[in-house]
Motif scaffolding. Structure first.
Motif, PDB file in Angstrom:
ATOM      1  N   PHE A  72      11.461 -16.131  -3.079  1.00 33.84           N
ATOM      2  CA  PHE A  72      11.960 -17.480  -2.925  1.00 33.84           C
ATOM      3  C   PHE A  72      12.533 -17.520  -4.507  1.00 33.84           C
ATOM      4  CE2 PHE A  72      10.550 -17.594   1.903  1.00 33.84           C
ATOM      5  CZ  PHE A  72      12.001 -17.653   2.420  1.00 33.84           C
ATOM      6  N   GLY A  73      12.827 -18.295  -5.156  1.00 31.29           N
ATOM      7  CA  GLY A  73      12.816 -18.580  -6.560  1.00 31.29           C
ATOM      8  C   GLY A  73      13.320 -16.873  -7.202  1.00 31.29           C
ATOM      9  N   MET A  74      12.601 -17.596  -8.966  1.00 29.79           N
ATOM     10  CA  MET A  74      12.347 -15.945  -9.195  1.00 29.79           C
ATOM     11  C   MET A  74      11.157 -15.581  -9.282  1.00 29.79           C
ATOM     12  SD  MET A  74      15.336 -15.208 -10.000  1.00 29.79           S
ATOM     13  CE  MET A  74      14.457 -14.217 -11.774  1.00 29.79           C
ATOM     14  N   PRO A  75      11.162 -14.226  -9.236  1.00 28.20           N
ATOM     15  CA  PRO A  75       9.524 -13.767  -9.741  1.00 28.20           C
ATOM     16  C   PRO A  75       8.519 -14.012 -11.180  1.00 28.20           C
ATOM     17  CG  PRO A  75      10.995 -11.723  -9.195  1.00 28.20           C
ATOM     18  CD  PRO A  75      12.217 -13.421  -9.267  1.00 28.20           C
ATOM     19  N   SER A  76       7.755 -14.507 -10.273  1.00 22.63           N
ATOM     20  CA  SER A  76       6.592 -14.652 -11.640  1.00 22.63           C
ATOM     21  C   SER A  76       4.932 -14.414 -11.385  1.00 22.63           C
ATOM     22  CB  SER A  76       6.243 -16.398 -11.494  1.00 22.63           C
ATOM     23  OG  SER A  76       6.301 -17.003 -10.342  1.00 22.63           O
ATOM     24  N   ASP A  77       5.269 -13.413 -10.678  1.00 22.93           N
ATOM     25  CA  ASP A  77       3.601 -12.976 -10.472  1.00 22.93           C
ATOM     26  C   ASP A  77       3.495 -11.932 -11.014  1.00 22.93           C
ATOM     27  OD1 ASP A  77       1.015 -12.249  -9.300  1.00 22.93           O
ATOM     28  OD2 ASP A  77       1.411 -13.333  -7.740  1.00 22.93           O
ATOM     29  N   TYR A  78       3.756 -11.097 -11.621  1.00 23.60           N
ATOM     30  CA  TYR A  78       3.662  -9.402 -12.538  1.00 23.60           C
ATOM     31  C   TYR A  78       2.285  -8.938 -11.612  1.00 23.60           C
ATOM     32  CZ  TYR A  78       3.770  -5.883 -15.672  1.00 23.60           C
ATOM     33  OH  TYR A  78       3.805  -4.215 -16.024  1.00 23.60           O
ATOM     34  N   THR A  79       2.784  -7.979 -11.187  1.00 27.79           N
ATOM     35  CA  THR A  79       1.615  -6.701 -10.624  1.00 27.79           C
ATOM     36  C   THR A  79       2.244  -5.518 -10.803  1.00 27.79           C
ATOM     37  OG1 THR A  79       2.403  -6.712  -8.431  1.00 27.79           O
ATOM     38  CG2 THR A  79       0.808  -8.543  -8.474  1.00 27.79           C
ATOM     39  N   GLY A  80       2.146  -5.617 -12.276  1.00 26.36           N
ATOM     40  CA  GLY A  80       2.886  -4.182 -12.893  1.00 26.36           C
ATOM     41  C   GLY A  80       3.096  -3.254 -11.660  1.00 26.36           C
ATOM     42  N   ALA A  81       2.783  -2.092 -11.308  1.00 23.92           N
ATOM     43  CA  ALA A  81       3.031  -0.729 -10.886  1.00 23.92           C
ATOM     44  C   ALA A  81       2.143  -0.767  -9.234  1.00 23.92           C
ATOM     45  CB  ALA A  81       2.452   0.427 -11.586  1.00 23.92           C
ATOM     46  N   ASP A  82       1.149  -2.252  -9.072  1.00 24.72           N
ATOM     47  CA  ASP A  82       0.596  -1.968  -8.300  1.00 24.72           C
ATOM     48  C   ASP A  82       1.597  -2.424  -6.431  1.00 24.72           C
ATOM     49  OD1 ASP A  82      -1.294  -2.796  -9.460  1.00 24.72           O
ATOM     50  OD2 ASP A  82      -1.729  -4.891  -8.852  1.00 24.72           O
ATOM     51  N   ASN A  83       3.035  -2.502  -6.390  1.00 27.89           N
ATOM     52  CA  ASN A  83       3.656  -1.532  -5.221  1.00 27.89           C
ATOM     53  C   ASN A  83       3.488  -0.190  -5.278  1.00 27.89           C
ATOM     54  OD1 ASN A  83       3.679  -4.816  -4.401  1.00 27.89           O
ATOM     55  ND2 ASN A  83       5.759  -5.295  -5.403  1.00 27.89           N
ATOM     56  N   PHE A  84       4.151   0.383  -6.482  1.00 24.52           N
ATOM     57  CA  PHE A  84       3.766   1.663  -5.735  1.00 24.52           C
ATOM     58  C   PHE A  84       3.002   2.377  -5.802  1.00 24.52           C
ATOM     59  CE2 PHE A  84       7.741  -0.102  -9.261  1.00 24.52           C
ATOM     60  CZ  PHE A  84       8.609   0.799  -8.239  1.00 24.52           C
ATOM     61  N   THR A  85       1.879   1.785  -6.429  1.00 28.10           N
ATOM     62  CA  THR A  85       0.824   2.872  -5.672  1.00 28.10           C
ATOM     63  C   THR A  85       0.698   2.180  -4.806  1.00 28.10           C
ATOM     64  OG1 THR A  85      -0.774   1.172  -6.799  1.00 28.10           O
ATOM     65  CG2 THR A  85      -0.207   2.819  -7.818  1.00 28.10           C
ATOM     66  N   ARG A  86       0.572   1.391  -3.776  1.00 30.17           N
ATOM     67  CA  ARG A  86       0.383   0.711  -2.604  1.00 30.17           C
ATOM     68  C   ARG A  86       1.305   1.844  -1.867  1.00 30.17           C
ATOM     69  NH1 ARG A  86       1.959  -4.726   0.075  1.00 30.17           N
ATOM     70  NH2 ARG A  86       1.620  -4.063   2.315  1.00 30.17           N
ATOM     71  N   LEU A  87       2.290   1.990  -2.433  1.00 34.36           N
ATOM     72  CA  LEU A  87       3.133   2.531  -1.082  1.00 34.36           C
ATOM     73  C   LEU A  87       2.577   4.040  -1.396  1.00 34.36           C
ATOM     74  CD1 LEU A  87       6.560   2.489  -3.374  1.00 34.36           C
ATOM     75  CD2 LEU A  87       6.128   1.975  -0.630  1.00 34.36           C
ATOM     76  N   LEU A  88       1.563   4.246  -2.048  1.00 37.96           N
ATOM     77  CA  LEU A  88       1.566   5.992  -1.707  1.00 37.96           C
ATOM     78  C   LEU A  88      -0.010   5.967  -0.863  1.00 37.96           C
ATOM     79  CD1 LEU A  88       1.283   7.016  -5.283  1.00 37.96           C
ATOM     80  CD2 LEU A  88       3.332   7.334  -4.293  1.00 37.96           C
ATOM     81  N   LYS A  89      -0.037   4.856  -0.279  1.00 38.67           N
ATOM     82  CA  LYS A  89      -1.718   5.040  -0.129  1.00 38.67           C
ATOM     83  C   LYS A  89      -1.152   4.195   1.808  1.00 38.67           C
ATOM     84  CE  LYS A  89      -4.423   4.027  -3.711  1.00 38.67           C
ATOM     85  NZ  LYS A  89      -5.744   3.254  -4.270  1.00 38.67           N
ATOM     86  N   ASP A  90       0.385   3.321   1.359  1.00 37.97           N
ATOM     87  CA  ASP A  90       0.607   2.675   2.261  1.00 37.97           C
ATOM     88  C   ASP A  90       1.084   4.640   3.939  1.00 37.97           C
ATOM     89  OD1 ASP A  90       1.880   1.281   5.068  1.00 37.97           O
ATOM     90  OD2 ASP A  90       2.957   0.420   3.394  1.00 37.97           O
ATOM     91  N   PRO A  91       0.350   4.634   5.470  1.00 40.44           N
ATOM     92  CA  PRO A  91       0.307   5.484   5.662  1.00 40.44           C
ATOM     93  C   PRO A  91       1.519   5.172   7.151  1.00 40.44           C
ATOM     94  CG  PRO A  91      -1.096   3.679   6.823  1.00 40.44           C
ATOM     95  CD  PRO A  91      -0.735   3.558   5.596  1.00 40.44           C
ATOM     96  N   VAL A  92       1.728   3.935   6.957  1.00 39.24           N
ATOM     97  CA  VAL A  92       3.741   3.754   7.613  1.00 39.24           C
ATOM     98  C   VAL A  92       4.883   4.233   6.201  1.00 39.24           C
ATOM     99  CG1 VAL A  92       5.637   1.591   8.460  1.00 39.24           C
ATOM    100  CG2 VAL A  92       2.939   1.493   8.992  1.00 39.24           C
ATOM    101  N   PHE A  93       4.882   4.023   5.235  1.00 42.31           N
ATOM    102  CA  PHE A  93       5.163   4.930   4.294  1.00 42.31           C
ATOM    103  C   PHE A  93       5.508   6.234   4.407  1.00 42.31           C
ATOM    104  CE2 PHE A  93       7.235   5.731  -0.129  1.00 42.31           C
ATOM    105  CZ  PHE A  93       8.621   5.143   0.173  1.00 42.31           C
ATOM    106  N   LEU A  94       4.609   6.987   4.429  1.00 45.63           N
ATOM    107  CA  LEU A  94       4.331   8.210   4.497  1.00 45.63           C
ATOM    108  C   LEU A  94       5.117   8.726   5.486  1.00 45.63           C
ATOM    109  CD1 LEU A  94       0.760   9.002   2.480  1.00 45.63           C
ATOM    110  CD2 LEU A  94       2.693   8.677   1.169  1.00 45.63           C
ATOM    111  N   GLY A  95       4.761   8.026   6.281  1.00 42.31           N
ATOM    112  CA  GLY A  95       5.200   8.440   7.773  1.00 42.31           C
ATOM    113  C   GLY A  95       7.056   8.639   7.948  1.00 42.31           C
ATOM    114  N   ASP A  96       7.143   8.136   7.318  1.00 39.83           N
ATOM    115  CA  ASP A  96       8.251   7.267   6.602  1.00 39.83           C
ATOM    116  C   ASP A  96       9.586   8.293   6.353  1.00 39.83           C
ATOM    117  OD1 ASP A  96       8.248   4.496   8.369  1.00 39.83           O
ATOM    118  OD2 ASP A  96       8.861   3.745   6.252  1.00 39.83           O
TER     119      ASP A  96
END
Length: 332
Positions: A72-96
């Motif tokens: 909702f609205g425009m993105p404002s909470d910048y987290t850098g590459a945290d979402n991508f590093t989270r992917l590498l640790k997410d067992p659901v995504f690795l299972g995908d």
């Protein structure tokens, strides 16, 4: 006595008339400009639609992937590459990723050979082959939603058509919770996928088979080649471009699979049938983690893009040579 002729007067030297070479050059320039204007006029609507509906959403998804954003609205909470590093640790995504690889391998090993075998069979002179072609292609015409609802009823536990058929032939022990059993859900899902999509690949192969010159097959027959030798040494090499396109479409479709899985299982039970697209939808529209969902979409796009470029570079290169045309200013 001297006579002066006006420029351009009949019979006189056209002093201000351009030389023929300059006139021809201007004519070629006008034709070139007309060609480009025509091309732009035809391509501009498609370019506008592609930019608004494809390119800009892709760029925005890449931008949002670097934010913690609820959608909702425009993105404002910048987290850098945290979402991508989270992917590498997410067992659901690795299972995908693992399940995507399983679907790709099963499609290449079972679905496409089955489609090719049916295409070879229906390329023979059989009575009613047009009816068979229509029946086998009909599932592809159905939407994924209808297919999902249909097979949800077919494989319903204890009351579905599949369990009744197995019970009628004395194999009721093989029935069970088809989509609810983690051990069987992927196999059952692949069976539905094969029923839905093999007809499309069959028609591709059938079109390729009908383009094989009959003279070559007849020459091989005269030389004493058997059916398998004719297929392996004559038909299969000429069918290779069609097979390569079929493989490409099958792999890309397996990577992007969403609607059929969502209607049938919604990724269950316990993520055992989830794909990257289903996970992206879950996080983006169910859990309101649109930033993380955008990161998944970026990875999905990167996987498809890398595969497409590599496949075109190393597999489709010979098929694409000479397939492009250039537009010259001289109209040729």
């Amino acid at each position: 006595m001297t006579t002066t002729f006006l420029a351009g007067e009949r019979g006189g030297p056209a002093l201000d008339r351009p030389p023929p070479a300059a006139h021809a050059a201007r004519g070629r320039a006008r034709r070139r400009a007309l060609h480009w204007l025509t091309a732009v006029a035809f391509q501009l609507p498609a370019l506008v639609l592609f930019t608004g509906l494809v390119l800009l959403p892709m760029l925005f998804a890449l931008y949002a992937a670097f934010f913690r954003w609820g959608g909702f609205g425009m993105p404002s909470d910048y987290t850098g590459a945290d979402n991508f590093t989270r992917l590498l640790k997410d067992p659901v995504f690795l299972g995908d990723l693992w399940r995507c690889l399983i679907l790709v391998l099963l499609s290449l090993a079972l679905q496409l050979p089955f489609a090719l075998a049916m295409a070879v069979l229906l390329n023979q002179r059989l009575r009613g082959r047009a009816v068979y072609r229509m029946l086998f292609f009909a599932p592809y015409v159905l939407s994924e939603a209808i297919t999902g609802v249909l097979f949800g009823m077919v494989f319903a536990p204890d009351d579905g058509l599949a369990d009744h058929v197995l019970g009628a032939v004395g194999l009721d022990g093989l029935g069970g919770e088809w989509f609810a059993d983690p051990s069987w859900v992927m196999a059952t899902l692949f069976l539905v996928m094969t029923w839905k999509y093999f007809g499309f690949h069959m028609m591709l192969h059938l079109a390729g088979l009908q383009s094989v010159p009959a003279e070559l097959t007849e020459a091989a027959l005269i030389d004493g080649a058997g059916p398998w030798q004719r297929f392996r040494n004559v038909t299969l090499p000429l069918l290779a471009p069609t097979l390569r396109i079929s493989v490409f479409l099958s792999v890309i479709g397996s990577i992007q699979l969403f609607d059929l899985v969502w209607v049938v299982t919604q990724g269950g039970p316990d993520h055992h049938s989830e794909t990257m697209a289903v996970t992206m939808f879950q996080y983006g529209f169910k859990r309101y983690q649109a930033g993380y969902a955008s990161a998944i979409s970026v990875v999905m796009f990167a996987v498809c893009l890398v595969f497409a470029l590599a496949y075109q570079r190393f597999v489709l290169r010979r098929d694409l040579e000479g397939a492009t045309t250039t537009m010259r200013g001289d109209g040729t």
